[in-house]
Design an enzyme around this catalytic site. Structure first.
Site, short mmCIF file in Angstrom:
data_model
loop_
_atom_site.label_atom_id
_atom_site.label_comp_id
_atom_site.label_asym_id
_atom_site.label_seq_id
_atom_site.Cartn_x
_atom_site.Cartn_y
_atom_site.Cartn_z
N GLY A 127 -5.47 -3.16 8.19
CA GLY A 127 -6.42 -2.06 8.27
C GLY A 127 -7.37 -2.12 9.45
CB VAL B 129 -14.01 -0.19 3.44
CG1 VAL B 129 -13.25 1.13 3.50
CG2 VAL B 129 -14.99 -0.19 2.26
N GLY B 130 -10.77 -1.02 4.12
CA GLY B 130 -9.72 -0.96 5.15
C GLY B 130 -9.61 0.43 5.74
CG ASP B 131 -5.82 1.44 7.20
OD1 ASP B 131 -5.79 0.34 6.65
OD2 ASP B 131 -4.87 2.27 7.11
CB THR C 206 -0.86 -0.03 1.28
OG1 THR C 206 -1.86 -1.00 1.10
CG2 THR C 206 -1.49 1.30 1.61
N1 ASP Z 1 -3.99 -0.84 5.31
C1 ASP Z 1 -4.35 -1.52 4.10
C2 ASP Z 1 -5.64 -2.25 4.30
O1 ASP Z 1 -5.81 -2.88 5.33
C3 ASP Z 1 -3.33 -2.49 3.65
C4 ASP Z 1 -1.92 -2.06 3.79
O2 ASP Z 1 -1.61 -1.01 4.33
O3 ASP Z 1 -1.08 -2.78 3.32
O4 ASP Z 1 -6.45 -2.22 3.41
#
Ligand code: ASP
Length: 299
Positions: free
Chosen positions: A225, A201-203, A172
């Site tokens: 996330g 949906v992630g963070d 990411t």
């Molecule tokens: N934070 C992102 C998610 O959980 C993934 C990542 O940061 O690699 O969607």
């Protein structure tokens, strides 16, 4: 003027770093930094973070835009967001078939008084803004998806926490910039976790979780996330920047043991100090500080 970009935080057991050389990640960081610095010098912090993220969304090595992880249905559903220290914010989640999700997030911020658009309606909004259909899936993400589904690893879902060790990597991306007038901007973009449930949906597009900016600083998080959202990581890091050194702000909020939660944080505070920290083995970084460029991997 300062700019910091990251390319995710992960542990090597997923195999990515072995298959793709560290130089490739560093090359991506360098390109993102070059475009970001040009925009920072010519324009402002907002243009800088958008320019850096666009470069990484075009680089298939990173999990955002082209090269996004695929969900359990084999589709790229992308999350992206942007925020400024003046409190402007725009985000998209579970967005499909767009080349640059970060540009759509910016349109949400500038063209509407909404903060977050999701799913099919977000894609429709992108079309209404003039973004043409674009397929961001790559062969390498397709083969990872086949591995996940084929080996029955999907049985681990929806417990992505257990599943994370099987992730190829996170990749990411995020960027924080401070311009000559002292204004800050933060942007991030992701395909989310590979093999996630459709609609997850992630963070990354969540205000205060994946990113936050105020007059005290800007921060972007990466990692699992669900854990980042529980901890409101970016918001808390920026709150700490008011009184604490930026390094303390980004380092103390992550557990030392990555088994609790693996991830990383980057930030720039109101004094122009830059901080980064990850409790994982890898975190590619690009840093620009008052005319000096530093490309490295945190390991
Ligand atoms: N934070 C992102 C998610 O959980 C993934 C990542 O940061 O690699 O969607």
């Amino acid at each position: 003027m300062q700019l910091i970009v990251h390319g995710g935080a992960w542990n090597d057991h997923g195999g990515s770093w072995r298959e793709v050389s560290g130089e490739s990640y560093q090359e991506g960081m360098r390109r993102a930094l070059d475009r970001g610095i040009a925009a920072l010098e010519r324009e402002n912090a907002l243009e800088a973070v958008i320019a850096s993220i666009e470069v990484l969304e075009d680089d298939p090595l990173f999990n955002c835009g082209s090269g996004s992880s695929l969900n359990l249905d084999g589709k790229a559903q992308m999350d992206a967001a942007v925020m400024t220290s003046e409190g402007m914010f725009g985000a998209v989640a579970a967005l499909e078939n767009v080349q640059h999700p970060i540009d759509v997030a910016r349109e949400v911020m500038t063209r509407t008084d909404h903060l977050l658009l999701v799913g099919e309606a977000a894609t429709r909004f992108a079309r209404s803004c003039g973004f043409p259909p674009y397929d961001p899936t790559t062969d390498s993400q397709r083969s990872l998806w086949r591995e996940i589904v084929g080996q029955g690893q999907a049985n681990l879902l929806p417990h992505l926490e257990n599943f994370r060790g099987l992730q190829r990597c996170s990749d990411t991306v995020g960027a924080v910039a401070r311009d000559r007038s002292g204004r800050l901007a933060v942007a991030c973009s992701t395909g989310g976790l590979a093999g996630k449930l459709p609609g997850r949906v992630g963070d990354t597009p969540i205000l205060g979780a994946g990113l936050f900016a105020s007059r005290w600083g800007g921060a972007a998080a990466t990692g699992h996330g669900e854990q980042i959202m529980r901890r409101l990581l970016a918001f808390r890091a920026v709150q700490m920047m008011r009184r604490e050194p930026v390094l303390k702000a980004v380092a103390t909020l992550l557990p030392e043991d990555p088994r609790t939660f693996a991830g990383g944080l980057i930030g720039i505070d109101w004094r122009g100090q830059i901080g980064y920290y990850a409790n994982t083995e890898r975190m590619p970084l690009g840093i620009y500080d008052r005319g000096k460029i530093l490309i490295r991997s945190l390991d």
